[in-house]
Scaffold this active site. Structure first.
Site, PDB file in Angstrom:
ATOM      1  N   GLU A  22       0.814  -1.217   0.000  1.00 12.40           N
ATOM      2  CA  GLU A  22       0.000   0.000   0.000  1.00 12.40           C
ATOM      3  C   GLU A  22       0.847   1.267   0.000  1.00 12.40           C
ATOM      4  O   GLU A  22       0.349   2.351   0.279  1.00 12.40           O
ATOM      5  CB  GLU A  22      -0.981   0.015   1.179  1.00 12.40           C
ATOM      6  CG  GLU A  22      -1.923  -1.167   1.203  1.00 12.40           C
ATOM      7  CD  GLU A  22      -2.728  -1.314  -0.074  1.00 12.40           C
ATOM      8  OE1 GLU A  22      -3.052  -0.292  -0.699  1.00 12.40           O
ATOM      9  OE2 GLU A  22      -3.030  -2.470  -0.455  1.00 12.40           O
ATOM     10  N   ASP A  33      -1.413  -2.705  -8.822  1.00 14.76           N
ATOM     11  CA  ASP A  33      -1.970  -4.042  -8.650  1.00 14.76           C
ATOM     12  C   ASP A  33      -2.069  -4.796  -9.969  1.00 14.76           C
ATOM     13  O   ASP A  33      -2.583  -4.263 -10.967  1.00 14.76           O
ATOM     14  CB  ASP A  33      -3.371  -3.965  -8.044  1.00 14.76           C
ATOM     15  CG  ASP A  33      -3.382  -3.356  -6.660  1.00 14.76           C
ATOM     16  OD1 ASP A  33      -2.307  -3.294  -6.047  1.00 14.76           O
ATOM     17  OD2 ASP A  33      -4.455  -2.952  -6.195  1.00 14.76           O
TER      18      ASP A  33
END
Length: 584
Positions: A106, A196
């Site tokens: 993250e 991602d």
């Protein structure tokens, strides 16, 4: 969990590399979450063989990370180093080369992290350009890498470009070309895209767009191949070995912009989002959002898991089996919430609790026992009470109603009180505008759309004013109804639900009793009458049960209802580790 992994593999992980193998001149840096990669090795040997073949012919650089995709900043330093080394070992065992860099989960960065990362053997990482802009770097200074350090331990940091995250794969090839041309004109030497892997096929609408109808990924790789004269792909290690750093830098506590929105208090998050996306916004780079650790304030349920993990990590220092369960319980998705389910998904919370309880059982005395203590275990400045034996562990929140907020049933390693309070979220205002899944065409990022699984979800938006725990003491008027109670619209003349209870612990050899008491009030139009509630909780040695005896006393001379609320988390407790965010 198995079907989720299968779907991700079929729609994203395998298709991506099946396309890549036909373009041998294209180089990619790739990271796999440790749990996900172990699943590949067990269930998808052909996929592992394909990855190894691509790696051996020089197309892939393997990027490491925390084994179970933790937010490193939330871990003890020893755990952070251990998670990285576990992942490095797994990658070296598979590919024969120890990775030099790592993916920072993250992109949550704090200034002390370079020390732990460097000590674990990491040379470089990728962080969002948001971090670099926050200390004053301009767009033209984001092409390359910088040197930072903590306590004399060096780390190389690459800025990952937000622009490319929103362009790839959501814009057509012409727009991608335009973006690269603009960067070259600005003097770019290298431009980093890191995001991602699931956005290539698993995000709403992207499978058809990326692979089936538009064949975006194939077109993108062909575009790169056709323009290799001026636009080349490169592996991080190759670039570091041939190009010096742009300079020294020190970065603050940051994450990507969306995360800085989500971790704000809900109403501020909504206002921040509206401001951030305003067309006439000037000086956007100076707009600062929230701080990731505020999730532990925003969601007390997240803080409960985190503080339990930290306590167990210290206790399990000399127990490798217990430590492994603690590492699994550190998977980051369970601790926060954005536009994805995260903390709201019961199977994610259930997985964390499963591994925490498994670790705790390994640290329990082997012979029958019962014990209890009163201590500030959640580090919120207020004591909690805990009673435990070989079969169960019960936790009570003294400052808010003396409620039972944690109940571990050890034979199944399930916290049957792992509930979640219904809260207002900033995106709830968009629920009426939410699009159905079928209408997503792959050209918008998941940050730009609000998905709805069914129409009329706004009818179910009710918010709790107290934690959804058990042994919640409601003193209600005789007119109280179930529907109003469900909607949290029931007036309460009593002041017990959110108020502090005193606590006394009585310990015996085979029995512990916890006495909780509040001297409260029953409010009326002309004043308040004294009313006391006392509850005595008893736990015996070796029994998966406890008893609760209530006693009321006071001067209330009108009828009222005493409602003892219970909430249980019987569904979605899962038990398997979570895969984190897959590949990048």
């Amino acid at each position: 969990m198995e079907h989720i992994l299968e779907e991700a593999y079929t729609r994203s992980y395998m298709p991506f590399f099946s396309v890549l193998k036909d373009f041998p001149e294209i180089k990619v840096n790739v990271h796999f979450t440790g749990f996900l990669f172990e699943w590949f090795k067990e269930h998808k040997p052909d996929y592992i063989a394909l990855l190894k073949a691509l790696h051996n012919r020089g197309q892939l650089e393997i990027v490491s990370g925390g084994m179970y995709e933790p937010i490193l900043a939330l871990l003890p330093e020893d755990d952070a180093r251990a998670q990285i080394r576990l992942h490095l070992d797994l990658m070296e065992e598979t590919f024969g080369v120890r990775p030099r860099g790592m993916w920072l989960a993250e992109r949550v960065y704090e200034p002390q992290l370079p020390k732990a990362m460097a000590q674990a053997g990491i040379e470089y990482t990728i962080i969002d350009d948001n971090h670099f802009k926050s200390v004053g770097l301009r767009e033209e200074e984001l092409y390359g890498y910088y040197v930072t350090e903590s306590d004399g331990e060096k780390l190389l940091v690459f800025p990952g470009l937000e622009l490319l995250r929103y362009v790839i794969p959501f814009r057509n090839i012409e727009k991608v070309h335009e973006s690269f041309q603009d960067m070259m004109t600005a003097g770019a030497d290298v431009a980093v895209f890191g995001d991602d892997g699931e956005k290539f096929g698993l995000w709403p609408g992207t499978f058809d767009y990326v692979y089936e109808k538009e064949h975006w990924l194939e077109s993108f790789f062909r575009y790169l191949s056709d323009n290799i004269g001026w636009l080349q792909t490169v592996k991080f290690g190759e670039y570091i070995d041939t190009t010096p750093p742009k300079g020294r830098i020190y970065l603050p506590c940051e994450s990507y912009r969306e995360m800085e929105e989500w971790c704000l208090p809900a109403r501020l998050a909504r206002e921040y989002s509206e401001l951030l996306h305003a067309e006439d916004l000037r000086y956007r780079d100076f707009l600062k959002g929230g701080y990731y650790r505020h999730f532990l304030v925003k969601y007390s349920e997240s803080n409960d898991m985190h503080k339990r993990m930290m306590r167990l990590s210290r206790a399990a220092k000399m127990n490798p089996e217990a430590k492994k369960h603690i590492y699994m319980a550190q998977a980051n998705d369970s601790y926060w919430h954005g536009v994805f389910g995260g903390l709201y998904l019961p199977h994610l919370r259930g997985s964390v609790w499963h591994h925490l309880i498994e670790a705790a059982k390994m640290l329990d005395p082997k012979k029958p026992f019962v014990k209890g203590y009163i201590e500030d275990i959640n580090l919120d400045g207020h004591d909690e009470a805990v009673i435990m034996n070989n079969e169960m562990e019960a936790s009570f929140r003294l400052r808010e109603g003396g409620v039972l907020y944690g109940l571990d049933y050890k034979p199944s390693s399930v916290n049957i009180m792992a509930t979640l309070q219904r809260r207002y979220e900033g995106y709830h205002e968009k629920i009426k505008e939410a699009v159905m899944e079928a209408s997503a065409d792959g050209t918008k990022t998941i940050h730009d759309i609000v998905m709805a699984k069914e129409e009329g979800l706004d009818r179910y938006l009710h918010y709790d004013w107290h934690r959804r725990a058990s042994l919640v003491d409601h003193v209600l008027s005789t007119e109280a109804g179930l529907d109003a109670f469900y909607r949290c619209e029931c007036p309460e003349p009593g002041d017990f639900v959110m108020e502090p209870y005193s606590a006394e612990m009585e310990k015996g050899k085979k029995r512990v009793e916890l006495l909780l008491k509040r001297d409260g009030h029953f409010r009326q139009a002309d004043g308040a009458l004294p009313l006391s509630i006392e509850k005595r909780i008893a736990v015996g040695q070796g029994a998966a049960e406890f008893t609760v005896d209530y006693r009321l006393a006071g001067e209330v001379d009108v009828p009222f209802l005493l409602g003892i609320e219970f909430n249980f988390a019987f569904l979605g407790s899962g038990g398997g580790p979570v895969p984190g965010n897959g590949e990048r």
